[in-house]
Design a protein around this motif. Sequence first.
Motif, mmCIF file in Angstrom:
data_model
loop_
_atom_site.group_PDB
_atom_site.id
_atom_site.type_symbol
_atom_site.label_atom_id
_atom_site.label_comp_id
_atom_site.label_asym_id
_atom_site.label_seq_id
_atom_site.Cartn_x
_atom_site.Cartn_y
_atom_site.Cartn_z
ATOM 1 N N PHE A 1 -3.721 2.116 -11.590
ATOM 2 C CA PHE A 1 -3.871 1.477 -10.287
ATOM 3 C C PHE A 1 -3.640 -0.024 -10.404
ATOM 4 O O PHE A 1 -2.975 -0.626 -9.554
ATOM 5 C CB PHE A 1 -5.276 1.751 -9.743
ATOM 6 N N GLU B 1 0.815 -1.217 0.000
ATOM 7 C CA GLU B 1 0.000 0.000 0.000
ATOM 8 C C GLU B 1 0.846 1.263 0.000
ATOM 9 O O GLU B 1 0.594 2.192 -0.780
ATOM 10 C CB GLU B 1 -0.955 -0.026 1.197
ATOM 11 N N LYS C 1 -9.806 -3.979 -4.343
ATOM 12 C CA LYS C 1 -10.325 -2.662 -4.724
ATOM 13 C C LYS C 1 -10.495 -2.552 -6.234
ATOM 14 O O LYS C 1 -11.546 -2.091 -6.710
ATOM 15 C CB LYS C 1 -9.382 -1.568 -4.212
ATOM 16 N N GLN D 1 -2.784 -6.168 -13.753
ATOM 17 C CA GLN D 1 -2.442 -6.588 -12.407
ATOM 18 C C GLN D 1 -1.448 -7.747 -12.457
ATOM 19 O O GLN D 1 -0.436 -7.750 -11.753
ATOM 20 C CB GLN D 1 -3.700 -7.019 -11.652
ATOM 21 N N LEU E 1 -5.576 -4.139 -2.220
ATOM 22 C CA LEU E 1 -5.541 -3.319 -3.426
ATOM 23 C C LEU E 1 -6.082 -4.071 -4.633
ATOM 24 O O LEU E 1 -6.694 -3.474 -5.525
ATOM 25 C CB LEU E 1 -4.112 -2.832 -3.695
ATOM 26 N N ALA F 1 2.587 1.657 -3.423
ATOM 27 C CA ALA F 1 1.677 2.133 -4.468
ATOM 28 C C ALA F 1 1.329 3.599 -4.265
ATOM 29 O O ALA F 1 1.212 4.369 -5.231
ATOM 30 C CB ALA F 1 0.413 1.275 -4.468
ATOM 31 N N THR F 2 1.147 4.011 -3.012
ATOM 32 C CA THR F 2 0.862 5.423 -2.712
ATOM 33 C C THR F 2 2.008 6.319 -3.167
ATOM 34 O O THR F 2 1.795 7.388 -3.753
ATOM 35 C CB THR F 2 0.617 5.605 -1.205
ATOM 36 N N VAL G 1 -3.721 5.346 -1.887
ATOM 37 C CA VAL G 1 -4.409 4.315 -2.658
ATOM 38 C C VAL G 1 -5.529 3.630 -1.881
ATOM 39 O O VAL G 1 -6.436 3.041 -2.483
ATOM 40 C CB VAL G 1 -3.418 3.244 -3.165
ATOM 41 N N THR G 2 -5.480 3.694 -0.563
ATOM 42 C CA THR G 2 -6.540 3.060 0.223
ATOM 43 C C THR G 2 -7.736 3.980 0.423
ATOM 44 O O THR G 2 -8.864 3.507 0.539
ATOM 45 C CB THR G 2 -6.002 2.616 1.598
ATOM 46 N N SER H 1 -0.477 -1.543 -8.413
ATOM 47 C CA SER H 1 -0.822 -2.388 -7.268
ATOM 48 C C SER H 1 -0.332 -3.812 -7.481
ATOM 49 O O SER H 1 0.046 -4.505 -6.527
ATOM 50 C CB SER H 1 -2.333 -2.371 -7.017
#
Length: 316
Positions: free
Chosen positions: A82, A57, A223, A244, A220, A60-61, A68-69, A86
């Motif tokens: 994303f 997390e 999501k 992904q 993630l 990725a942020t 991202v959360t 992720s």
Amino acid sequence: MRAELPSGTDFTRSEKRDHPRRGTGASLVWLLACSVTLGLGLAVVWSPSFVDQTVGEKGATTILGYNVTATPISGVLMAIGFAFVSGLTGTFTACNVAGLSAIAPLSAGRQPSLASALRSLGWLALGTTLVAGLYGAIGALVGPSIPQLSHALIGRFPIRLIQSSVVFGILGLVLLVMGLAALGVIRGHAPRLGGRYASVRLVLIGALIGAFLIGRPFPLFVKIFQYAAATHNPALGALVFVLQSLGNIAVLALAFVALATVGRGRLLRWLAARPDRLAHLNAVALLAAGTFLIAYWCVRLPAVFGIGWWPRVPWS
């Protein structure tokens, strides 16, 4: 008088030459024990909070430049970025790290080069994207009611985590069988997946990595899955799942390209010089990965919900 050799003899000789020499019973037992111990040890010390939150997390942020959360996915372009990022930062999560064992089968080429490395990675990516894309399309068509997005419980055990246990348990068993076959313990009548069949083996291993998405509970990934499922658009579902999965193997791909090019692939050439070296590397990687998946998802995870027992370390 020496009988004439039947047609195709050259191929037969090549197959015999390339077949790894079987080790002694003691050496096979030693390799098997070490591989299983490695997988079990990783399952014991694994810290899901570190790999999911600190690496996944927060990573990725940092890359995407937003939380991202907390930030909702608001469009297709955002979903595309994303999905890949992720996947990339989720490389070392418990639901994907076993995929790094594919670097051993990737090393089967006898003449390491950038071209051969990219060709091998292409076969691996093909298997990964086929399975991931198909599941993404199905997930989007089914929509938010798909079990992997369910919050329902059976006792205290979430249905989505039961799915994770089943899926990763099956994949772990497949990896164990492949590892035992690489070690020469299991022999069958199917053609060896080496030489002319190397691409088939890589596609199959890629398909296993793509199938990791079927059980993945990584927040993630959930999501992006929820976003795709809400659209009911199978093309979008396939696209974000493929991205992904490509993110999941990006680190593996970079590592393998480095091995194949640095020092003109000296390490890979050393492995290829004796087929038993490569066979043993394959076996250890696959057996350890399979053991990890089964131990973590089928024993450790249920123990969290009071089903069975698992040793705990302070950071896990």
